[in-house]
Design a protein around this motif. Structure first.
Motif, PDB file in Angstrom:
ATOM      1  N   GLU A  18      -9.717   6.907  -4.419  1.00 55.65           N
ATOM      2  CA  GLU A  18      -8.958   6.054  -3.511  1.00 55.65           C
ATOM      3  C   GLU A  18      -8.480   6.841  -2.296  1.00 55.65           C
ATOM      4  OE1 GLU A  18      -5.890   3.728  -5.388  1.00 55.65           O
ATOM      5  OE2 GLU A  18      -7.270   3.083  -6.964  1.00 55.65           O
ATOM      6  N   ARG A  19      -8.068   8.082  -2.506  1.00 56.87           N
ATOM      7  CA  ARG A  19      -7.615   8.922  -1.395  1.00 56.87           C
ATOM      8  C   ARG A  19      -8.759   9.207  -0.427  1.00 56.87           C
ATOM      9  NH1 ARG A  19      -4.977  13.813  -3.628  1.00 56.87           N
ATOM     10  NH2 ARG A  19      -7.026  14.769  -3.515  1.00 56.87           N
ATOM     11  N   ALA A  20      -9.954   9.459  -0.955  1.00 54.57           N
ATOM     12  CA  ALA A  20     -11.113   9.712  -0.099  1.00 54.57           C
ATOM     13  C   ALA A  20     -11.467   8.471   0.717  1.00 54.57           C
ATOM     14  CB  ALA A  20     -12.303  10.164  -0.945  1.00 54.57           C
ATOM     15  N   VAL A  21     -11.361   7.305   0.118  1.00 52.08           N
ATOM     16  CA  VAL A  21     -11.641   6.063   0.845  1.00 52.08           C
ATOM     17  C   VAL A  21     -10.628   5.869   1.967  1.00 52.08           C
ATOM     18  CG1 VAL A  21     -11.678   3.535   0.677  1.00 52.08           C
ATOM     19  CG2 VAL A  21     -12.854   4.916  -1.040  1.00 52.08           C
ATOM     20  N   LYS A  22      -9.360   6.158   1.714  1.00 52.31           N
ATOM     21  CA  LYS A  22      -8.333   6.022   2.755  1.00 52.31           C
ATOM     22  C   LYS A  22      -8.603   6.989   3.916  1.00 52.31           C
ATOM     23  CE  LYS A  22      -4.613   3.943   0.175  1.00 52.31           C
ATOM     24  NZ  LYS A  22      -5.152   2.638   0.410  1.00 52.31           N
ATOM     25  N   LYS A  23      -9.044   8.202   3.601  1.00 49.34           N
ATOM     26  CA  LYS A  23      -9.388   9.155   4.664  1.00 49.34           C
ATOM     27  C   LYS A  23     -10.587   8.641   5.460  1.00 49.34           C
ATOM     28  CE  LYS A  23      -7.278  13.140   2.740  1.00 49.34           C
ATOM     29  NZ  LYS A  23      -7.171  14.526   2.622  1.00 49.34           N
ATOM     30  N   ALA A  24     -11.549   8.062   4.770  1.00 54.27           N
ATOM     31  CA  ALA A  24     -12.716   7.510   5.454  1.00 54.27           C
ATOM     32  C   ALA A  24     -12.294   6.385   6.393  1.00 54.27           C
ATOM     33  CB  ALA A  24     -13.742   7.012   4.440  1.00 54.27           C
ATOM     34  N   GLU A  25     -11.391   5.527   5.942  1.00 55.34           N
ATOM     35  CA  GLU A  25     -10.913   4.433   6.789  1.00 55.34           C
ATOM     36  C   GLU A  25     -10.240   4.974   8.050  1.00 55.34           C
ATOM     37  OE1 GLU A  25     -10.016   0.930   3.525  1.00 55.34           O
ATOM     38  OE2 GLU A  25      -8.448   2.403   3.931  1.00 55.34           O
ATOM     39  N   ALA A  26      -9.492   6.065   7.909  1.00 53.19           N
ATOM     40  CA  ALA A  26      -8.793   6.646   9.057  1.00 53.19           C
ATOM     41  C   ALA A  26      -9.763   7.260  10.069  1.00 53.19           C
ATOM     42  CB  ALA A  26      -7.800   7.702   8.579  1.00 53.19           C
ATOM     43  N   LEU A  27     -10.924   7.696   9.618  1.00 55.06           N
ATOM     44  CA  LEU A  27     -11.898   8.362  10.485  1.00 55.06           C
ATOM     45  C   LEU A  27     -13.010   7.441  10.971  1.00 55.06           C
ATOM     46  CD1 LEU A  27     -12.241  11.693   8.487  1.00 55.06           C
ATOM     47  CD2 LEU A  27     -11.065  11.370  10.662  1.00 55.06           C
ATOM     48  N   LEU A  28     -12.970   6.202  10.562  1.00 56.17           N
ATOM     49  CA  LEU A  28     -14.049   5.251  10.838  1.00 56.17           C
ATOM     50  C   LEU A  28     -13.917   4.633  12.230  1.00 56.17           C
ATOM     51  CD1 LEU A  28     -16.461   4.012   9.276  1.00 56.17           C
ATOM     52  CD2 LEU A  28     -14.927   2.146   8.638  1.00 56.17           C
ATOM     53  N   ASP A  29     -15.038   4.557  12.941  1.00 55.74           N
ATOM     54  CA  ASP A  29     -15.094   3.828  14.208  1.00 55.74           C
ATOM     55  C   ASP A  29     -14.855   2.350  13.954  1.00 55.74           C
ATOM     56  OD1 ASP A  29     -15.748   5.942  15.883  1.00 55.74           O
ATOM     57  OD2 ASP A  29     -17.906   5.616  15.710  1.00 55.74           O
ATOM     58  N   GLN A  30     -14.385   1.658  14.987  1.00 54.37           N
ATOM     59  CA  GLN A  30     -14.267   0.213  14.875  1.00 54.37           C
ATOM     60  C   GLN A  30     -15.671  -0.353  14.675  1.00 54.37           C
ATOM     61  OE1 GLN A  30     -12.254  -1.639  18.113  1.00 54.37           O
ATOM     62  NE2 GLN A  30     -12.273  -3.643  17.153  1.00 54.37           N
ATOM     63  N   GLY A  31     -15.846  -1.183  13.671  1.00 57.94           N
ATOM     64  CA  GLY A  31     -17.151  -1.741  13.351  1.00 57.94           C
ATOM     65  C   GLY A  31     -18.009  -0.823  12.500  1.00 57.94           C
ATOM     66  N   ALA A  68     -16.944  -1.664  -7.892  1.00 60.52           N
ATOM     67  CA  ALA A  68     -16.568  -2.999  -7.422  1.00 60.52           C
ATOM     68  C   ALA A  68     -15.058  -3.096  -7.212  1.00 60.52           C
ATOM     69  CB  ALA A  68     -17.042  -4.064  -8.408  1.00 60.52           C
ATOM     70  N   VAL A  69     -14.293  -2.471  -8.100  1.00 65.59           N
ATOM     71  CA  VAL A  69     -12.832  -2.462  -7.952  1.00 65.59           C
ATOM     72  C   VAL A  69     -12.442  -1.713  -6.679  1.00 65.59           C
ATOM     73  CG1 VAL A  69     -10.684  -1.565  -8.954  1.00 65.59           C
ATOM     74  CG2 VAL A  69     -12.343  -2.728 -10.409  1.00 65.59           C
ATOM     75  N   LEU A  70     -13.061  -0.551  -6.443  1.00 64.08           N
ATOM     76  CA  LEU A  70     -12.776   0.216  -5.231  1.00 64.08           C
ATOM     77  C   LEU A  70     -13.192  -0.555  -3.981  1.00 64.08           C
ATOM     78  CD1 LEU A  70     -13.809   3.859  -6.182  1.00 64.08           C
ATOM     79  CD2 LEU A  70     -11.540   3.096  -5.471  1.00 64.08           C
ATOM     80  N   LYS A  71     -14.349  -1.203  -4.043  1.00 61.95           N
ATOM     81  CA  LYS A  71     -14.845  -1.956  -2.893  1.00 61.95           C
ATOM     82  C   LYS A  71     -13.906  -3.104  -2.538  1.00 61.95           C
ATOM     83  CE  LYS A  71     -18.843  -4.312  -1.008  1.00 61.95           C
ATOM     84  NZ  LYS A  71     -20.171  -4.821  -1.213  1.00 61.95           N
ATOM     85  N   ALA A  72     -13.323  -3.718  -3.534  1.00 66.50           N
ATOM     86  CA  ALA A  72     -12.408  -4.840  -3.297  1.00 66.50           C
ATOM     87  C   ALA A  72     -11.136  -4.404  -2.574  1.00 66.50           C
ATOM     88  CB  ALA A  72     -12.049  -5.506  -4.620  1.00 66.50           C
ATOM     89  N   LYS A  73     -10.828  -3.123  -2.609  1.00 67.84           N
ATOM     90  CA  LYS A  73      -9.604  -2.614  -1.976  1.00 67.84           C
ATOM     91  C   LYS A  73      -9.778  -2.290  -0.497  1.00 67.84           C
ATOM     92  CE  LYS A  73      -7.676  -0.724  -6.208  1.00 67.84           C
ATOM     93  NZ  LYS A  73      -7.151   0.448  -6.894  1.00 67.84           N
ATOM     94  N   PRO A  75     -11.915  -3.502   3.149  1.00 68.09           N
ATOM     95  CA  PRO A  75     -12.878  -4.369   3.834  1.00 68.09           C
ATOM     96  C   PRO A  75     -13.969  -3.584   4.564  1.00 68.09           C
ATOM     97  CG  PRO A  75     -10.852  -4.236   5.092  1.00 68.09           C
ATOM     98  CD  PRO A  75     -10.605  -3.503   3.807  1.00 68.09           C
ATOM     99  N   HIS A  76     -13.796  -2.275   4.678  1.00 65.60           N
ATOM    100  CA  HIS A  76     -14.745  -1.446   5.417  1.00 65.60           C
ATOM    101  C   HIS A  76     -15.912  -0.947   4.559  1.00 65.60           C
ATOM    102  CE1 HIS A  76     -11.941  -1.505   8.715  1.00 65.60           C
ATOM    103  NE2 HIS A  76     -10.990  -1.074   7.910  1.00 65.60           N
ATOM    104  N   ILE A  77     -15.799  -1.129   3.253  1.00 64.01           N
ATOM    105  CA  ILE A  77     -16.873  -0.676   2.369  1.00 64.01           C
ATOM    106  C   ILE A  77     -17.979  -1.720   2.386  1.00 64.01           C
ATOM    107  CG2 ILE A  77     -17.520  -0.080   0.009  1.00 64.01           C
ATOM    108  CD1 ILE A  77     -14.603   0.881  -0.377  1.00 64.01           C
TER     109      ILE A  77
END
Length: 136
Positions: A18-31, A68-73, A75-77
């Motif tokens: 979950e922490r890695a996904v949050k870091k990915a969200e912070a570094l992700l371009d719009q779209g 699937a549980v992680l993906k549901a958390k 919208p960027h996945i």
């Protein structure tokens, strides 16, 4: 920042995933998109006789439900992938196949065994053709 980020996750540690996904969200371009991946390790031949035949199938089913549980958390996945084999090799191959800009991989604190065989994160860092962020 990054348009496509691969986050290979070890499902035995949900907090790190979950922490890695949050870091990915912070570094992700719009779209941009985040791709989750899990690798189910093959059993060595000498162990295959001593374990139930459906152990790999059950591991894949479990990985699908946890991803699937992680993906549901988030919208960027956009995609989840499960592969079977050597983790570092499968992560690197998949990263090249889908053309990621960044791999965010969690690592544990190195111990004595890492000096002999190395960790998955070590191998990914050494051989990736894109940027790699190691989360500790």
């Amino acid at each position: 920042m990054y348009g496509k980020i691969l986050v290979p996750v070890d499902l035995s540690n949900a907090n790190k995933a979950e922490r890695a996904v949050k870091k990915a969200e912070a570094l992700l371009d719009q779209g941009g998109q985040i791709v989750l991946m899990n690798v189910v390790e093959d059993l060595p031949g000498y162990l295959a006789i001593d374990v139930p035949m459906d152990i790999i199938e059950n591991a894949v089913k479990d990985a699908k439900s946890q991803l699937a549980v992680l993906k549901a958390k988030s919208p960027h996945i956009s995609l989840t992938e499960i592969r079977s084999g050597a983790p570092a090799r499968e992560i690197l191959a998949f990263a090249e196949e889908i053309g990621v800009d960044l791999i965010i991989i969690s690592s544990h604190t190195p111990d004595f065994t890492n000096y002999f065989i190395g960790s998955t994160a070590d191998r990914v860092v050494r051989h990736a053709k894109c940027s790699v962020l190691v989360d500790r």
